[in-house]
Design a protein around this motif. Structure first.
Motif, mmCIF file in Angstrom:
data_model
loop_
_atom_site.group_PDB
_atom_site.id
_atom_site.type_symbol
_atom_site.label_atom_id
_atom_site.label_comp_id
_atom_site.label_asym_id
_atom_site.label_seq_id
_atom_site.Cartn_x
_atom_site.Cartn_y
_atom_site.Cartn_z
ATOM 1 N N PRO A 231 19.753 -12.961 10.973
ATOM 2 C CA PRO A 231 18.549 -12.935 10.132
ATOM 3 C C PRO A 231 17.835 -14.277 10.164
ATOM 4 O O PRO A 231 18.467 -15.332 10.105
ATOM 5 C CB PRO A 231 19.097 -12.627 8.733
ATOM 6 N N ILE A 232 16.508 -14.223 10.261
ATOM 7 C CA ILE A 232 15.689 -15.431 10.339
ATOM 8 C C ILE A 232 14.607 -15.373 9.269
ATOM 9 O O ILE A 232 14.033 -14.312 9.016
ATOM 10 C CB ILE A 232 15.005 -15.575 11.710
ATOM 11 N N SER A 233 14.316 -16.505 8.675
ATOM 12 C CA SER A 233 13.170 -16.640 7.779
ATOM 13 C C SER A 233 12.378 -17.873 8.194
ATOM 14 O O SER A 233 12.941 -18.962 8.327
ATOM 15 C CB SER A 233 13.608 -16.781 6.319
ATOM 16 N N ILE A 234 11.081 -17.683 8.407
ATOM 17 C CA ILE A 234 10.183 -18.787 8.735
ATOM 18 C C ILE A 234 9.302 -19.037 7.517
ATOM 19 O O ILE A 234 8.652 -18.119 7.007
ATOM 20 C CB ILE A 234 9.308 -18.465 9.956
ATOM 21 N N VAL A 235 9.295 -20.269 7.031
ATOM 22 C CA VAL A 235 8.516 -20.629 5.843
ATOM 23 C C VAL A 235 7.188 -21.222 6.289
ATOM 24 O O VAL A 235 7.157 -22.097 7.164
ATOM 25 C CB VAL A 235 9.292 -21.635 4.971
ATOM 26 N N THR A 236 6.110 -20.743 5.699
ATOM 27 C CA THR A 236 4.790 -21.242 6.072
ATOM 28 C C THR A 236 3.912 -21.338 4.837
ATOM 29 O O THR A 236 4.345 -21.023 3.721
ATOM 30 C CB THR A 236 4.151 -20.333 7.146
ATOM 31 N N HIS A 237 2.671 -21.778 5.034
ATOM 32 C CA HIS A 237 1.760 -22.015 3.914
ATOM 33 C C HIS A 237 0.720 -20.916 3.789
ATOM 34 O O HIS A 237 0.509 -20.119 4.717
ATOM 35 C CB HIS A 237 1.059 -23.370 4.075
ATOM 36 N N LEU A 238 0.060 -20.895 2.635
ATOM 37 C CA LEU A 238 -1.077 -20.017 2.396
ATOM 38 C C LEU A 238 -2.368 -20.799 2.621
ATOM 39 O O LEU A 238 -2.359 -22.034 2.692
ATOM 40 C CB LEU A 238 -1.050 -19.490 0.961
ATOM 41 N N ASN A 239 -3.476 -20.089 2.722
ATOM 42 C CA ASN A 239 -4.767 -20.760 2.764
ATOM 43 C C ASN A 239 -4.974 -21.569 1.499
ATOM 44 O O ASN A 239 -4.556 -21.154 0.404
ATOM 45 C CB ASN A 239 -5.893 -19.732 2.910
ATOM 46 N N LYS A 240 -5.615 -22.718 1.622
ATOM 47 C CA LYS A 240 -5.804 -23.604 0.477
ATOM 48 C C LYS A 240 -6.634 -22.948 -0.627
ATOM 49 O O LYS A 240 -6.523 -23.316 -1.796
ATOM 50 C CB LYS A 240 -6.480 -24.900 0.924
ATOM 51 N N GLN A 241 -7.479 -21.981 -0.254
ATOM 52 C CA GLN A 241 -8.330 -21.329 -1.248
ATOM 53 C C GLN A 241 -7.561 -20.343 -2.123
ATOM 54 O O GLN A 241 -8.041 -19.917 -3.167
ATOM 55 C CB GLN A 241 -9.475 -20.576 -0.549
ATOM 56 N N VAL A 242 -6.349 -19.992 -1.708
ATOM 57 C CA VAL A 242 -5.548 -19.018 -2.444
ATOM 58 C C VAL A 242 -4.838 -19.714 -3.603
ATOM 59 O O VAL A 242 -4.252 -20.781 -3.437
ATOM 60 C CB VAL A 242 -4.512 -18.346 -1.515
ATOM 61 N N ALA A 243 -4.869 -19.094 -4.775
ATOM 62 C CA ALA A 243 -4.232 -19.680 -5.955
ATOM 63 C C ALA A 243 -2.716 -19.549 -5.873
ATOM 64 O O ALA A 243 -2.186 -18.633 -5.238
ATOM 65 C CB ALA A 243 -4.746 -18.985 -7.220
ATOM 66 N N LYS A 244 -2.010 -20.471 -6.539
ATOM 67 C CA LYS A 244 -0.550 -20.410 -6.570
ATOM 68 C C LYS A 244 -0.043 -19.175 -7.301
ATOM 69 O O LYS A 244 1.118 -18.791 -7.154
ATOM 70 C CB LYS A 244 0.017 -21.662 -7.246
ATOM 71 N N THR A 245 -0.901 -18.541 -8.114
ATOM 72 C CA THR A 245 -0.497 -17.364 -8.888
ATOM 73 C C THR A 245 -0.815 -16.057 -8.161
ATOM 74 O O THR A 245 -0.572 -14.983 -8.715
ATOM 75 C CB THR A 245 -1.218 -17.359 -10.248
#
Length: 325
Positions: A231-245
């Protein structure tokens, strides 16, 4: 001496390139052709695996291998976290600072067989984890905090959670993690491999390029996930315009992050800054083995589950000062 020796060389001495080429062919060397030229990273991986695993000689097969199945019994879903997160090739996204690594630490501790008081998460099948991290010291401080706060055995954590410093690498080098995987088994079970983050690990020139992202995703999927059944999980980011909520957000960049994975998840916070992890794309139906908010949709295939992690208790911050002393 070196200078005089270098100047002693002249065109009339030694072996020319043509002679060297002829000698090599005479000794059995074959020049590369369009069909025998440089192999891909995936082909190199397959050849290494074939050399390491000795199998009885078999007659060459014709056509593609057929999938053997029956409809009398269905195989059970293989879970990393009981009733929630299955064995798969995951992309986990979240805004910078939302606490992605902290959430992963709580999940890793559970998966290696430790119990976090107050957490509803369980893992029936224990396995080790390999975390390729961009900040090993941060993870060390966080795990120190968890061990102190929940009174866990520090050695049980260090023996079962393997930390590797991330470095931006091409696919062939990333596939060398195969060796770490094969030396990190728990009762014969493959570890959970986490790349945190994609930006710190994958040498991508353009994360919006589907062809480039797809090459990494497909290479990892064919080799480590499929061939090694890891099993693999790749961690990445969201667009800056997207809220943390935002609980519906997707990984930023190319659509290959979503299309080539078997599952996607988003880590977000509520209005009270409590962290949650929601599975967005998945190929199985949840089973209710622990609590949590179930948000029914149009039927069982649209069931959503938000999972509150023990990470929201923030033990890492409580003990960060102690760790630095």
């Amino acid at each position: 001496d070196i200078d005089s020796h270098w100047k002693s060389f002249n065109a009339g001495k030694g072996v020319s390139m043509g002679t060297l080429y002829h000698m090599a062919k005479h000794s059995g060397w074959q020049p590369p052709t369009a069909t025998s030229d440089r192999r891909t990273a995936v082909e190199d991986f397959m050849l290494r695996r074939a050399a390491e695993v000795s199998e009885p000689a078999m007659a060459p097969t014709q056509g593609w291998e057929e999938f053997d199945y029956d409809l009398d019994h269905l195989p059970a879903t293989r879970y990393l976290l009981d009733g929630f997160m299955a064995h798969g090739f995951w992309v986990i996204a979240g805004q910078p600072g939302v606490g992605k690594t902290t959430v992963l630490m709580s999940l890793m501790i559970t998966i290696i067989g430790q119990v976090l008081e107050g957490s509803e998460v369980t893992a029936s099948k224990r396995r080790k984890t390999i975390l390729v991290t961009e900040d090993a010291e941060q993870v060390q401080r966080g795990l120190f905090g968890y061990a102190r706060h929940f009174k866990l055995d520090p050695k049980a954590i260090t023996d079962n959670i393997i930390l590797i410093r991330a470095k931006r690498s091409a696919l062939p080098e990333i596939l060398h993690l195969e060796h770490n995987i094969m030396h990190t088994l728990a009762d014969g079970t493959r570890p959970w491999l986490i790349l945190d983050t994609a930006n710190a690990t994958l040498e991508l020139e353009n994360e919006n390029d589907n062809s480039e992202v797809g090459a990494y995703m497909n290479g990892l999927k064919q080799t480590i996930y499929t061939q090694l059944d890891t099993p693999i999980s790749i961690v990445t980011h969201l667009n800056k315009q997207v809220a943390k909520t935002d609980s519906d957000a997707m990984a930023r960049g190319a659509s290959a992050w979503t299309g080539d994975s078997t599952g996607t998840a988003v880590i977000f916070t509520d209005d009270e800054n409590r962290r949650y992890m929601r599975l967005v794309k998945r190929r199985y139906v949840f089973t209710r083995r622990h609590g949590g908010d179930h948000l029914p949709g149009d039927g069982p295939n649209h069931l959503e589950q938000r999972h509150k992690t023990a990470a929201s208790q923030r033990p890492a911050r409580r003990h960060e000062a102690a760790a630095s002393q």
